[in-house]
Write a protein that holds these residues in place. Structure first.
Motif, PDB file in Angstrom:
ATOM      1  N   LEU A  13      -3.859  -6.310  14.255  1.00 44.46           N
ATOM      2  CA  LEU A  13      -4.218  -6.578  12.853  1.00 44.46           C
ATOM      3  C   LEU A  13      -3.603  -7.867  12.312  1.00 44.46           C
ATOM      4  CD1 LEU A  13      -3.761  -2.952  11.454  1.00 44.46           C
ATOM      5  CD2 LEU A  13      -5.936  -4.139  11.809  1.00 44.46           C
ATOM      6  N   TRP A  14      -2.684  -8.449  13.067  1.00 44.56           N
ATOM      7  CA  TRP A  14      -1.883  -9.549  12.552  1.00 44.56           C
ATOM      8  C   TRP A  14      -2.689 -10.710  11.960  1.00 44.56           C
ATOM      9  CZ3 TRP A  14       2.377  -9.733  10.292  1.00 44.56           C
ATOM     10  CH2 TRP A  14       3.051 -10.953  10.093  1.00 44.56           C
ATOM     11  N   PRO A  15      -3.733 -11.225  12.643  1.00 47.87           N
ATOM     12  CA  PRO A  15      -4.478 -12.349  12.037  1.00 47.87           C
ATOM     13  C   PRO A  15      -5.043 -11.980  10.664  1.00 47.87           C
ATOM     14  CG  PRO A  15      -5.186 -11.976  14.308  1.00 47.87           C
ATOM     15  CD  PRO A  15      -4.281 -10.838  13.953  1.00 47.87           C
ATOM     16  N   ALA A  16      -5.554 -10.774  10.540  1.00 47.18           N
ATOM     17  CA  ALA A  16      -6.109 -10.330   9.256  1.00 47.18           C
ATOM     18  C   ALA A  16      -4.998 -10.143   8.229  1.00 47.18           C
ATOM     19  CB  ALA A  16      -6.890  -9.036   9.445  1.00 47.18           C
ATOM     20  N   ALA A  17      -3.844  -9.631   8.683  1.00 44.24           N
ATOM     21  CA  ALA A  17      -2.724  -9.407   7.762  1.00 44.24           C
ATOM     22  C   ALA A  17      -2.244 -10.731   7.180  1.00 44.24           C
ATOM     23  CB  ALA A  17      -1.593  -8.695   8.492  1.00 44.24           C
ATOM     24  N   LEU A  18      -2.216 -11.770   8.005  1.00 47.75           N
ATOM     25  CA  LEU A  18      -1.781 -13.091   7.530  1.00 47.75           C
ATOM     26  C   LEU A  18      -2.654 -13.591   6.381  1.00 47.75           C
ATOM     27  CD1 LEU A  18      -1.030 -14.993  10.875  1.00 47.75           C
ATOM     28  CD2 LEU A  18       0.625 -14.494   9.058  1.00 47.75           C
ATOM     29  N   GLY A  19      -3.894 -13.148   6.368  1.00 47.97           N
ATOM     30  CA  GLY A  19      -4.840 -13.630   5.360  1.00 47.97           C
ATOM     31  C   GLY A  19      -4.642 -13.044   3.972  1.00 47.97           C
ATOM     32  N   VAL A  20      -3.763 -12.063   3.830  1.00 42.59           N
ATOM     33  CA  VAL A  20      -3.579 -11.438   2.509  1.00 42.59           C
ATOM     34  C   VAL A  20      -2.882 -12.396   1.543  1.00 42.59           C
ATOM     35  CG1 VAL A  20      -2.455  -9.548   1.246  1.00 42.59           C
ATOM     36  CG2 VAL A  20      -3.576  -9.090   3.440  1.00 42.59           C
ATOM     37  N   LEU A  21      -1.865 -13.098   2.033  1.00 46.53           N
ATOM     38  CA  LEU A  21      -1.085 -13.977   1.155  1.00 46.53           C
ATOM     39  C   LEU A  21      -1.502 -15.429   1.307  1.00 46.53           C
ATOM     40  CD1 LEU A  21       2.502 -12.523   1.658  1.00 46.53           C
ATOM     41  CD2 LEU A  21       0.949 -12.130  -0.265  1.00 46.53           C
ATOM     42  N   ASP A  22      -1.256 -16.206   0.264  1.00 48.07           N
ATOM     43  CA  ASP A  22      -1.529 -17.640   0.390  1.00 48.07           C
ATOM     44  C   ASP A  22      -0.409 -18.280   1.213  1.00 48.07           C
ATOM     45  OD1 ASP A  22       0.662 -18.089  -1.264  1.00 48.07           O
ATOM     46  OD2 ASP A  22      -0.564 -18.142  -3.067  1.00 48.07           O
ATOM     47  N   GLU A  23      -0.601 -19.525   1.576  1.00 50.80           N
ATOM     48  CA  GLU A  23       0.321 -20.158   2.522  1.00 50.80           C
ATOM     49  C   GLU A  23       1.733 -20.299   1.988  1.00 50.80           C
ATOM     50  OE1 GLU A  23      -1.328 -23.680   4.310  1.00 50.80           O
ATOM     51  OE2 GLU A  23      -3.176 -22.570   4.774  1.00 50.80           O
ATOM     52  N   GLU A  24       1.843 -20.309   0.678  1.00 53.17           N
ATOM     53  CA  GLU A  24       3.164 -20.460   0.077  1.00 53.17           C
ATOM     54  C   GLU A  24       4.031 -19.215   0.321  1.00 53.17           C
ATOM     55  OE1 GLU A  24       4.334 -21.262  -4.428  1.00 53.17           O
ATOM     56  OE2 GLU A  24       2.483 -22.282  -3.792  1.00 53.17           O
ATOM     57  N   LEU A  25       3.431 -18.043   0.144  1.00 56.92           N
ATOM     58  CA  LEU A  25       4.203 -16.801   0.247  1.00 56.92           C
ATOM     59  C   LEU A  25       4.291 -16.284   1.688  1.00 56.92           C
ATOM     60  CD1 LEU A  25       2.861 -14.857  -2.874  1.00 56.92           C
ATOM     61  CD2 LEU A  25       5.051 -16.020  -2.640  1.00 56.92           C
ATOM     62  N   ARG A  26       3.421 -16.782   2.532  1.00 58.50           N
ATOM     63  CA  ARG A  26       3.301 -16.242   3.890  1.00 58.50           C
ATOM     64  C   ARG A  26       4.608 -16.279   4.707  1.00 58.50           C
ATOM     65  NH1 ARG A  26      -2.183 -18.405   6.367  1.00 58.50           N
ATOM     66  NH2 ARG A  26      -3.122 -17.330   4.580  1.00 58.50           N
ATOM     67  N   PRO A  27       5.323 -17.436   4.730  1.00 58.68           N
ATOM     68  CA  PRO A  27       6.502 -17.503   5.609  1.00 58.68           C
ATOM     69  C   PRO A  27       7.587 -16.478   5.272  1.00 58.68           C
ATOM     70  CG  PRO A  27       5.881 -19.696   4.820  1.00 58.68           C
ATOM     71  CD  PRO A  27       5.073 -18.712   4.039  1.00 58.68           C
ATOM     72  N   GLY A  28       7.866 -16.301   3.990  1.00 57.69           N
ATOM     73  CA  GLY A  28       8.905 -15.351   3.582  1.00 57.69           C
ATOM     74  C   GLY A  28       8.564 -13.939   4.015  1.00 57.69           C
ATOM     75  N   TRP A  29       7.320 -13.594   3.824  1.00 52.25           N
ATOM     76  CA  TRP A  29       6.863 -12.250   4.185  1.00 52.25           C
ATOM     77  C   TRP A  29       6.891 -12.049   5.707  1.00 52.25           C
ATOM     78  CZ3 TRP A  29       1.960 -11.291   6.643  1.00 52.25           C
ATOM     79  CH2 TRP A  29       1.697  -9.935   6.828  1.00 52.25           C
ATOM     80  N   THR A  30       6.399 -13.075   6.443  1.00 52.63           N
ATOM     81  CA  THR A  30       6.372 -12.991   7.903  1.00 52.63           C
ATOM     82  C   THR A  30       7.786 -12.758   8.449  1.00 52.63           C
ATOM     83  OG1 THR A  30       4.529 -14.537   7.913  1.00 52.63           O
ATOM     84  CG2 THR A  30       5.641 -14.202  10.000  1.00 52.63           C
ATOM     85  N   GLU A  31       8.753 -13.461   7.865  1.00 51.20           N
ATOM     86  CA  GLU A  31      10.124 -13.313   8.331  1.00 51.20           C
ATOM     87  C   GLU A  31      10.619 -11.883   8.093  1.00 51.20           C
ATOM     88  OE1 GLU A  31      12.725 -16.486   6.919  1.00 51.20           O
ATOM     89  OE2 GLU A  31      14.411 -15.119   7.246  1.00 51.20           O
ATOM     90  N   GLU A  32      10.344 -11.378   6.907  1.00 55.30           N
ATOM     91  CA  GLU A  32      10.797 -10.030   6.563  1.00 55.30           C
ATOM     92  C   GLU A  32      10.176  -8.984   7.499  1.00 55.30           C
ATOM     93  OE1 GLU A  32      10.824  -8.611   2.263  1.00 55.30           O
ATOM     94  OE2 GLU A  32       9.541  -7.085   3.212  1.00 55.30           O
ATOM     95  N   VAL A  33       8.878  -9.119   7.727  1.00 54.30           N
ATOM     96  CA  VAL A  33       8.180  -8.146   8.578  1.00 54.30           C
ATOM     97  C   VAL A  33       8.681  -8.238  10.023  1.00 54.30           C
ATOM     98  CG1 VAL A  33       5.914  -7.581   9.575  1.00 54.30           C
ATOM     99  CG2 VAL A  33       6.124  -8.028   7.136  1.00 54.30           C
ATOM    100  N   GLY A  34       8.881  -9.466  10.495  1.00 58.53           N
ATOM    101  CA  GLY A  34       9.373  -9.658  11.856  1.00 58.53           C
ATOM    102  C   GLY A  34      10.728  -8.996  12.053  1.00 58.53           C
ATOM    103  N   GLU A  35      11.592  -9.169  11.053  1.00 56.61           N
ATOM    104  CA  GLU A  35      12.926  -8.560  11.143  1.00 56.61           C
ATOM    105  C   GLU A  35      12.845  -7.049  11.157  1.00 56.61           C
ATOM    106  OE1 GLU A  35      15.880  -9.825   8.213  1.00 56.61           O
ATOM    107  OE2 GLU A  35      15.475 -11.893   8.868  1.00 56.61           O
ATOM    108  N   ARG A  36      12.010  -6.518  10.304  1.00 57.71           N
ATOM    109  CA  ARG A  36      11.907  -5.066  10.177  1.00 57.71           C
ATOM    110  C   ARG A  36      11.307  -4.438  11.436  1.00 57.71           C
ATOM    111  NH1 ARG A  36      11.800  -0.592  10.590  1.00 57.71           N
ATOM    112  NH2 ARG A  36      11.303   1.129   9.167  1.00 57.71           N
ATOM    113  N   LEU A  37      10.275  -5.083  11.971  1.00 56.91           N
ATOM    114  CA  LEU A  37       9.580  -4.474  13.106  1.00 56.91           C
ATOM    115  C   LEU A  37      10.313  -4.712  14.426  1.00 56.91           C
ATOM    116  CD1 LEU A  37       5.855  -5.176  12.150  1.00 56.91           C
ATOM    117  CD2 LEU A  37       7.125  -3.039  11.904  1.00 56.91           C
TER     118      LEU A  37
END
Lengths: 222, 90
Positions: free
Chosen positions: A159-183
């Protein structure tokens, strides 16, 4: 982005995901979860309604018209929320990915200078806290066994490519980092499936969702 | 695991048994309790207890028929009337 467009992005995401989540009503893995997940679905649709109402005032239309009378290509939802009832691990993966991404977006809106928007975002956030708790505990539960962890990982990767599409590019990196750490596993480096294009599944969903509306255009009463 | 839920309808009132459900753990139990007994503003507080932690007693011995221990053992009404008459304020 014009405010009405932003509102429609949010509202369409919530409406379509609410609909998708409601497809588990009656067939969730166990009764208690059935009730809980249906209730989350209802909340999402409630959020969509509030967001449509705000957009409708601005656009001189009504929430119902925005929710039910547009053409499929006019919807602004992200492809992630459109996917038809997935099996449970994928449902949980989507739920977790969407809710955590949504948290970033909502947090940003609560800081908005637009008091109306910030107020609604704060209201929505008070319910979203429980959606995230729910998603978190399911992630924890899947991760507690080798099979669950493997299934969750496979689902997230898919689902990752589709999940990336939820946020705009500005918010994406912060969220990606958080999710990566959690998972706790590396997330795929793939281009995002951006908002604006739709999966074939949206049209089918809208067909079903708007059936009552189309059968009684003047409005149905119950 | 089965959890028993007790619900308080208004502040200050006694908690009453609301129902029970299956949940795989405490965090799930909390979420489900909120959904089942809290989302319609029908409760101001909930107690969630694993059923196994509830100490249940169902055997009450009364072999000698000591009815005076029971609330229906004697008529309080009659005794109260007599007492009032004795005190002269019937």
């Amino acid at each position: 982005m014009p405010r009405a467009d932003l509102l429609l992005e949010l509202a369409d995401d919530e409406l379509v995901l609410g609909w998708r989540n409601s497809e588990w009503t009656g067939v969730a893995p166990f009764l208690e979860e059935d009730v809980a997940f249906s209730s989350i679905a209802q909340n999402e649709i409630g959020h969509a309604r509030a967001l449509y109402e705000l957009a409708a005032t601005e656009l001189g239309t009504t929430a119902d018209e925005l929710a039910l009378d547009r053409r499929p290509d006019e919807y602004r939802c992200a492809p992630l929320v459109e996917l038809r009832r997935l099996e449970w691990a994928r449902t949980i993966a989507r739920h977790y990915l969407y809710e955590t991404a949504d948290a970033f977006r909502i947090a940003e809106l609560t800081r908005s200078a637009d008091a109306e928007l910030a107020g609604l975002a704060a209201k929505i956030e008070r319910e979203e806290v429980y959606h995230r708790m729910h998603a978190e505990m399911w992630v924890g539960r899947l991760q507690a066994t080798a099979e669950g962890a493997a299934r969750l990982r496979e689902a997230v990767e898919e689902l990752w490519p589709a999940a990336l599409g939820v946020l705009d590019e500005e918010l994406r990196p912060g969220w990606t980092e958080e999710v990566g750490e959690r998972l706790g596993f590396p997330l795929p480096s793939v281009p995002a499936l951006e908002r604006g294009r739709h999966t074939g599944e949206l049209e089918e969903l809208l067909e079903e969702m708007t059936a009552v509306r189309r059968s009684a255009p003047a409005g149905a009463s119950w | 695991m089965i959890y028993e839920v007790f619900r308080q309808e208004r502040k200050g009132q006694a908690f009453q048994h609301a129902g029970s459900f299956h949940a795989p753990g405490r965090d799930f139990a909390e979420t489900y309790a909120r959904e089942f007994y809290g989302r319609r503003a029908e409760s101001v507080a909930l107690w969630i207890v694993p059923r196994d932690d509830v100490v249940a007693i169902e055997d009450f011995a009364d072999e000698l028929g000591r009815t005076y221990h029971r609330v229906d053992g004697y008529s309080l009404k009659g005794k109260l009337r007599e007492a009032r008459e004795r005190a002269g304020n019937a």
